[in-house]
Design a protein around this motif. Structure first.
Motif, short mmCIF file in Angstrom:
data_model
loop_
_atom_site.label_atom_id
_atom_site.label_comp_id
_atom_site.label_asym_id
_atom_site.label_seq_id
_atom_site.Cartn_x
_atom_site.Cartn_y
_atom_site.Cartn_z
N VAL A 10 8.43 2.25 -9.51
CA VAL A 10 7.40 2.71 -9.09
C VAL A 10 7.45 3.99 -8.80
O VAL A 10 8.32 5.25 -8.16
N THR A 11 6.87 4.70 -9.17
CA THR A 11 6.35 5.92 -9.27
C THR A 11 5.57 7.11 -8.03
O THR A 11 4.99 6.63 -8.13
N ILE B 195 7.03 18.74 -8.51
CA ILE B 195 8.26 18.07 -7.92
C ILE B 195 7.27 16.38 -8.29
O ILE B 195 6.25 15.90 -7.95
N SER B 196 8.26 15.19 -8.87
CA SER B 196 8.55 14.61 -9.62
C SER B 196 9.60 13.38 -8.26
O SER B 196 10.77 13.78 -8.43
N LYS B 197 9.13 12.21 -8.30
CA LYS B 197 10.05 11.08 -8.20
C LYS B 197 9.66 9.70 -8.28
O LYS B 197 8.25 9.09 -7.50
N SER B 198 10.63 8.90 -8.26
CA SER B 198 10.15 7.54 -8.87
C SER B 198 11.27 6.45 -8.41
O SER B 198 12.65 7.49 -7.49
N ALA C 216 -2.65 9.41 -5.91
CA ALA C 216 -1.75 8.61 -7.02
C ALA C 216 -0.80 9.43 -7.38
O ALA C 216 -0.52 10.19 -8.32
N GLY C 217 -0.31 10.48 -6.34
CA GLY C 217 1.02 11.06 -6.13
C GLY C 217 0.72 12.40 -6.95
O GLY C 217 1.84 13.02 -7.50
N GLY D 20 -0.20 5.47 0.11
CA GLY D 20 1.21 5.12 -0.59
C GLY D 20 0.52 6.58 -1.91
O GLY D 20 0.98 6.19 -3.19
N ALA D 21 -0.57 7.75 -1.24
CA ALA D 21 -1.07 8.61 -2.34
C ALA D 21 0.22 9.37 -2.51
O ALA D 21 0.50 10.00 -3.39
N GLY D 22 1.47 9.53 -2.01
CA GLY D 22 2.55 10.35 -1.73
C GLY D 22 3.10 11.70 -0.92
O GLY D 22 4.02 11.99 -0.97
N LYS D 23 2.48 10.85 0.22
CA LYS D 23 2.17 12.06 1.42
C LYS D 23 3.53 11.71 2.08
O LYS D 23 4.88 13.16 1.52
N SER D 24 4.82 10.74 2.05
CA SER D 24 5.49 10.45 3.17
C SER D 24 6.70 10.81 2.32
O SER D 24 7.92 11.31 2.62
N THR D 25 7.09 10.85 1.07
CA THR D 25 8.21 11.24 -0.47
C THR D 25 7.95 12.56 -0.44
O THR D 25 8.71 12.64 -0.35
#
Length: 268
Positions: free
Chosen positions: A29-30, A22-25, A233-234, A52-57
């Motif tokens: 912002v990545t 899974i990738s999302k930008s 960092a994602g 900001g690590a990407g957990k919520s996304t």
């Protein structure tokens, strides 16, 4: 309940969720880079990482609020696409966010059945069946080990931990296969956190629902979780069983920001 009294998850527990590559930008912002996670039936998985690590996304993709730019989601072995939160719920995924979505001036039993109230016919009128909802709420909360003296009380009279338990119980009542808890212990005191941790531990013992728990307190992870995914960092830089690591090792890995292999490569 003591973690030692809970048997480990069986090796034959089937994988019921796989999010692969899974990738999302969002513009420049990545948010996520080639993230893959898996979840087995009855497992409690901790998802940790800095702000900001990407957990919520990642959770919003799983819950149908966002669609990934790349990658796939498989539910119970079948590839799926969640175009909306309704799609995710239809596949048995319920998410409890920090705002809880409770109405403070309504009784507990009304909050338990928001949007799915029971009705009865009386003199040709379609009325709320308050008696049935009160009885069901009291019984159901009891089966989950949630002690609420009076379900007629309004939610705004409850402690933070009790409110969190009500929100979780409401989601479980719909019989999800996966329950996502977005920082359920944030801003709770020790006693209030114990209410919520006890509920998660009961779910873990019963092994009927899988849980993804976003949490910052590492001690609590080892109290109620089976496995840890550390997001940095994602990217997922650590996927480990709680029985095969420790809080001290996790802290070292988090501080390194590079995952277990980087830590193992460091000189003693």
């Amino acid at each position: 309940m003591n973690a030692q009294s809970i048997p480990p998850l069986g090796a034959d527990a089937p994988v019921i969720l796989e999010m692969s590559h899974i990738s999302k930008s969002f513009g420049a912002v990545t948010a996520l880079v080639d993230v893959s996670i898996r979840l087995r039936r009855g497992e409690v998985l901790a998802l940790v990482g800095d702000n900001g690590a990407g957990k919520s996304t990642l959770i919003k993709i799983l819950s149908g609020f966002h669609q990934p730019d790349t990658g796939t989601i498989a539910s119970k072995g079948r590839q799926v696409r969640f175009a909306s939160p309704r799609d995710a719920r239809a596949h048995g995924i319920e998410t409890v966010y920090q705002d809880l979505a409770l109405i403070g001036d309504l009784p507990i039993y009304h909050n338990m059945f928001l949007g799915r109230e029971y009705h009865k016919r009386f003199l040709g009128l379609n009325l709320l069946d308050n008696r049935k909802m009160r009885e069901l709420a009291q019984t159901y909360l009891g089966t989950l080990g949630i002690s609420i003296p009076n379900v007629n009380s309004t939610v705004d009279l409850l402690s933070g931990g009790q409110r969190q338990c009500i929100a979780v119980a409401r989601s479980i009542y719909s019989s999800p296969s996966i329950l996502v808890l977005d920082e359920p212990l944030a801003a709770l005191g020790v006693r209030e956190s114990a209410h919520v941790l006890g509920l998660i531990q009961n779910l873990r013992r019963q092994r009927n629902v899988s849980v993804i728990l976003i949490v910052h307190n590492y001690n609590q992870i080892f109290e109620v979780c089976d496995r840890i995914n550390f997001l940095h960092a994602g990217e997922i830089v650590l996927d480990a069983s709680t029985s095969e690591t420790s809080e001290e090792e996790l802290i070292r890995i988090v501080k390194s920001g590079l995952g277990r292999r980087a830590v193992d490569a460091q000189p003693a």
